[in-house]
Design a protein around this motif. Structure first.
Motif, PDB file in Angstrom:
ATOM      1  N   LEU A  24       0.818  -1.211   0.000  1.00  0.00           N
ATOM      2  CA  LEU A  24       0.000   0.000   0.000  1.00  0.00           C
ATOM      3  C   LEU A  24       0.853   1.262   0.000  1.00  0.00           C
ATOM      4  O   LEU A  24       0.530   2.246  -0.675  1.00  0.00           O
ATOM      5  CB  LEU A  24      -0.935  -0.010   1.210  1.00  0.00           C
ATOM      6  N   LEU A  25       1.960   1.245   0.736  1.00  0.00           N
ATOM      7  CA  LEU A  25       2.805   2.439   0.804  1.00  0.00           C
ATOM      8  C   LEU A  25       3.413   2.761  -0.549  1.00  0.00           C
ATOM      9  O   LEU A  25       3.432   3.927  -0.975  1.00  0.00           O
ATOM     10  CB  LEU A  25       3.906   2.221   1.854  1.00  0.00           C
ATOM     11  N   ASP A  26       3.906   1.726  -1.238  1.00  0.00           N
ATOM     12  CA  ASP A  26       4.473   1.958  -2.568  1.00  0.00           C
ATOM     13  C   ASP A  26       3.418   2.460  -3.543  1.00  0.00           C
ATOM     14  O   ASP A  26       3.688   3.320  -4.389  1.00  0.00           O
ATOM     15  CB  ASP A  26       5.087   0.657  -3.111  1.00  0.00           C
ATOM     16  N   THR A  27       2.209   1.930  -3.411  1.00  0.00           N
ATOM     17  CA  THR A  27       1.121   2.364  -4.280  1.00  0.00           C
ATOM     18  C   THR A  27       0.792   3.830  -4.053  1.00  0.00           C
ATOM     19  O   THR A  27       0.608   4.603  -4.993  1.00  0.00           O
ATOM     20  CB  THR A  27      -0.133   1.508  -4.035  1.00  0.00           C
ATOM     21  N   LEU A  28       0.709   4.235  -2.789  1.00  0.00           N
ATOM     22  CA  LEU A  28       0.399   5.629  -2.471  1.00  0.00           C
ATOM     23  C   LEU A  28       1.489   6.570  -2.963  1.00  0.00           C
ATOM     24  O   LEU A  28       1.205   7.678  -3.415  1.00  0.00           O
ATOM     25  CB  LEU A  28       0.203   5.783  -0.960  1.00  0.00           C
ATOM     26  N   ILE A  96     -22.003  -4.532  -1.477  1.00  0.00           N
ATOM     27  CA  ILE A  96     -21.735  -5.369  -2.651  1.00  0.00           C
ATOM     28  C   ILE A  96     -20.335  -5.112  -3.190  1.00  0.00           C
ATOM     29  O   ILE A  96     -19.641  -6.029  -3.644  1.00  0.00           O
ATOM     30  CB  ILE A  96     -22.791  -5.099  -3.741  1.00  0.00           C
ATOM     31  N   ASN A  97     -19.903  -3.874  -3.147  1.00  0.00           N
ATOM     32  CA  ASN A  97     -18.625  -3.501  -3.763  1.00  0.00           C
ATOM     33  C   ASN A  97     -17.397  -3.902  -2.942  1.00  0.00           C
ATOM     34  O   ASN A  97     -16.305  -4.013  -3.496  1.00  0.00           O
ATOM     35  CB  ASN A  97     -18.592  -1.995  -4.019  1.00  0.00           C
ATOM     36  N   LEU A  98     -17.544  -4.090  -1.646  1.00  0.00           N
ATOM     37  CA  LEU A  98     -16.381  -4.379  -0.815  1.00  0.00           C
ATOM     38  C   LEU A  98     -15.623  -5.627  -1.268  1.00  0.00           C
ATOM     39  O   LEU A  98     -14.399  -5.580  -1.452  1.00  0.00           O
ATOM     40  CB  LEU A  98     -16.800  -4.484   0.656  1.00  0.00           C
ATOM     41  N   PRO A  99     -16.282  -6.807  -1.478  1.00  0.00           N
ATOM     42  CA  PRO A  99     -15.520  -7.964  -1.957  1.00  0.00           C
ATOM     43  C   PRO A  99     -14.974  -7.782  -3.367  1.00  0.00           C
ATOM     44  O   PRO A  99     -13.915  -8.318  -3.713  1.00  0.00           O
ATOM     45  CB  PRO A  99     -16.535  -9.116  -1.889  1.00  0.00           C
ATOM     46  N   LEU A 100     -15.690  -7.015  -4.197  1.00  0.00           N
ATOM     47  CA  LEU A 100     -15.212  -6.771  -5.557  1.00  0.00           C
ATOM     48  C   LEU A 100     -13.967  -5.893  -5.558  1.00  0.00           C
ATOM     49  O   LEU A 100     -13.105  -6.016  -6.440  1.00  0.00           O
ATOM     50  CB  LEU A 100     -16.317  -6.112  -6.387  1.00  0.00           C
ATOM     51  N   LEU A 101     -13.855  -5.004  -4.571  1.00  0.00           N
ATOM     52  CA  LEU A 101     -12.646  -4.189  -4.460  1.00  0.00           C
ATOM     53  C   LEU A 101     -11.434  -5.048  -4.117  1.00  0.00           C
ATOM     54  O   LEU A 101     -10.312  -4.765  -4.565  1.00  0.00           O
ATOM     55  CB  LEU A 101     -12.852  -3.104  -3.397  1.00  0.00           C
ATOM     56  N   PHE A 112      -5.823   1.579  -9.374  1.00  0.00           N
ATOM     57  CA  PHE A 112      -7.194   1.478  -9.860  1.00  0.00           C
ATOM     58  C   PHE A 112      -8.150   1.223  -8.697  1.00  0.00           C
ATOM     59  O   PHE A 112      -9.213   1.841  -8.601  1.00  0.00           O
ATOM     60  CB  PHE A 112      -7.264   0.335 -10.874  1.00  0.00           C
ATOM     61  N   THR A 113      -7.770   0.323  -7.790  1.00  0.00           N
ATOM     62  CA  THR A 113      -8.642  -0.056  -6.683  1.00  0.00           C
ATOM     63  C   THR A 113      -8.833   1.092  -5.701  1.00  0.00           C
ATOM     64  O   THR A 113      -9.945   1.320  -5.204  1.00  0.00           O
ATOM     65  CB  THR A 113      -8.072  -1.279  -5.946  1.00  0.00           C
ATOM     66  N   ILE A 114      -7.769   1.816  -5.403  1.00  0.00           N
ATOM     67  CA  ILE A 114      -7.870   2.921  -4.445  1.00  0.00           C
ATOM     68  C   ILE A 114      -8.833   3.994  -4.946  1.00  0.00           C
ATOM     69  O   ILE A 114      -9.703   4.471  -4.217  1.00  0.00           O
ATOM     70  CB  ILE A 114      -6.473   3.510  -4.169  1.00  0.00           C
ATOM     71  N   PHE A 115      -8.703   4.367  -6.223  1.00  0.00           N
ATOM     72  CA  PHE A 115      -9.602   5.383  -6.757  1.00  0.00           C
ATOM     73  C   PHE A 115     -11.020   4.840  -6.939  1.00  0.00           C
ATOM     74  O   PHE A 115     -11.986   5.591  -6.847  1.00  0.00           O
ATOM     75  CB  PHE A 115      -9.059   5.924  -8.079  1.00  0.00           C
ATOM     76  N   ILE A 162     -10.569   5.378 -13.681  1.00  0.00           N
ATOM     77  CA  ILE A 162     -11.164   4.902 -12.444  1.00  0.00           C
ATOM     78  C   ILE A 162     -12.407   4.113 -12.807  1.00  0.00           C
ATOM     79  O   ILE A 162     -12.889   4.160 -13.944  1.00  0.00           O
ATOM     80  CB  ILE A 162     -11.544   6.054 -11.482  1.00  0.00           C
ATOM     81  N   SER A 163     -12.932   3.378 -11.859  1.00  0.00           N
ATOM     82  CA  SER A 163     -14.098   2.546 -12.105  1.00  0.00           C
ATOM     83  C   SER A 163     -15.205   2.920 -11.142  1.00  0.00           C
ATOM     84  O   SER A 163     -14.959   3.397 -10.031  1.00  0.00           O
ATOM     85  CB  SER A 163     -13.742   1.067 -11.940  1.00  0.00           C
ATOM     86  N   SER A 164     -16.432   2.656 -11.566  1.00  0.00           N
ATOM     87  CA  SER A 164     -17.588   2.875 -10.708  1.00  0.00           C
ATOM     88  C   SER A 164     -17.861   1.671  -9.828  1.00  0.00           C
ATOM     89  O   SER A 164     -18.831   1.650  -9.084  1.00  0.00           O
ATOM     90  CB  SER A 164     -18.820   3.177 -11.562  1.00  0.00           C
ATOM     91  N   GLY A 165     -17.016   0.655  -9.917  1.00  0.00           N
ATOM     92  CA  GLY A 165     -17.178  -0.536  -9.087  1.00  0.00           C
ATOM     93  C   GLY A 165     -18.180  -1.500  -9.692  1.00  0.00           C
ATOM     94  O   GLY A 165     -18.521  -1.435 -10.879  1.00  0.00           O
ATOM     95  N   GLY A 166     -18.675  -2.433  -8.879  1.00  0.00           N
ATOM     96  CA  GLY A 166     -19.699  -3.366  -9.329  1.00  0.00           C
ATOM     97  C   GLY A 166     -19.234  -4.247 -10.475  1.00  0.00           C
ATOM     98  O   GLY A 166     -18.111  -4.750 -10.493  1.00  0.00           O
TER      99      GLY A 166
END
Length: 313
Positions: A24-28, A96-101, A112-115, A162-166
């Motif tokens: 996560l740190l490297d990603t940020l 619904i979106n939490l497991p998909l993230l 992509f996931t963070i945004f 970025i994605s709207s999720g789902g």
């Protein structure tokens, strides 16, 4: 204060260790180089569009949206009818979106996931607090304009990386493996959701919802041009210069056919073939004007590619 200090220090150590473990740190750090304003604006725009679509069109017209939003509507309706209490659409959408993230984190990318997480959060908040407005009771009008508004939000979100999720996450994961269009995949996945909604709430509104899904997917495909591939064939007297520009600016490979002869003047030239995306077309025209403005260029749209083609981040 003395007793709390070791606890706080321990918590910081645990958070730091887990952040390092998952990268996560490297990603940020890498995200700090990107355009925060553009991505965050796209998240806000999608949140606004989705809340307008849900609260102005879908809910008043009893029309079900596509993907996670439609599934959240179904869950909300089931809870109201059979459980004796109503689960808000915004809460169901977020759950619904939490497991998909988690899937997106490992299969698509960390940035992509963070945004996407930011977008999903903003959208849930907007849906919760946007007032319900009945513009028209006509379900067909609600289906068409709701799909148009939602598709616009999804398309601009994807265009801004970025994605709207789902189901967007599911679609992008499948597209990464198969290369198929996002809109077409979403249409198939969402068809199954609409069948479920039709069995529960009536086929009339399920059919209206299918119109929503179709309109939304077409608008998404029209705006998200990154997935559309184009083949450029270049006849040039300066193949090395053109190839160097394509490599440097577009980072695309080029196939070169030397000693091609024009039948009119019988001049020896090279034919270059490269595959680009619709999004890269403007940059391609610019580099051609600099590398060889006298070159003959033919571009074919919506080509299908078999083999390795890398989608640029």
């Amino acid at each position: 204060m003395t007793r709390k200090a070791p606890l706080v220090k321990r918590l910081k150590f645990i958070v730091s260790r887990w952040a390092k473990k998952f990268g996560l740190l490297d990603t940020l750090r890498s995200i700090s180089k990107e355009k925060y304003a553009e991505k965050f604006s796209a998240s806000l725009f999608y949140g606004l569009m989705s809340s307008i679509a849900v609260n102005f069109f879908f809910q008043p017209g009893h029309v079900y949206s596509s993907g996670a939003t439609g599934l959240a509507q179904v869950i909300s309706a089931i809870s109201e009818r059979w459980l004796g209490f109503t689960i808000p659409v915004s809460v169901a959408f977020y759950a619904i979106n939490l497991p998909l993230l988690v899937l997106a984190w490992y299969q698509i990318g960390r940035k992509f996931t963070i945004f996407t997480f930011i977008t999903v959060t903003v959208s849930s908040v907007f849906i919760q607090f946007m007032p319900h407005v009945v513009l028209t009771p006509d379900p067909l009008i609600n289906a068409i304009f709701g799909g148009l508004v939602m598709g616009t939000g999804v398309g601009f979100a994807l265009k801004s990386r970025i994605s709207s999720g789902g189901t967007d996450i599911v679609s992008l994961t499948i597209r990464k493996k198969t290369g198929r269009d996002v809109g077409s995949i979403s249409l198939m996945v969402n068809g199954a959701i609409m069948i479920f909604a039709g069995l529960l709430f009536g086929w009339q509104y399920a059919l209206y919802s299918m119109i929503t899904i179709f309109v939304s997917s077409r608008v998404t495909d029209a705006l998200f041009t990154k997935q559309k591939k184009m083949q450029a064939m270049i006849v040039t007297s300066h193949p090395e210069r053109v190839t160097r520009k394509i490599h440097k600016i577009l980072h695309r490979g080029v196939t070169c056919i030397n000693d091609a002869e024009g039948t009119y003047n019988h001049e020896k030239k090279a034919v270059l073939i490269t595959i680009i995306t619709r999004e890269e077309y403007s940059d391609f025209k610019y580099l051609m004007s600099k590398a060889d403005p006298e070159a003959f260029v033919s571009v074919a749209e919506n080509v299908h590619v078999m083999g390795r083609f890398v989608d640029m981040d």
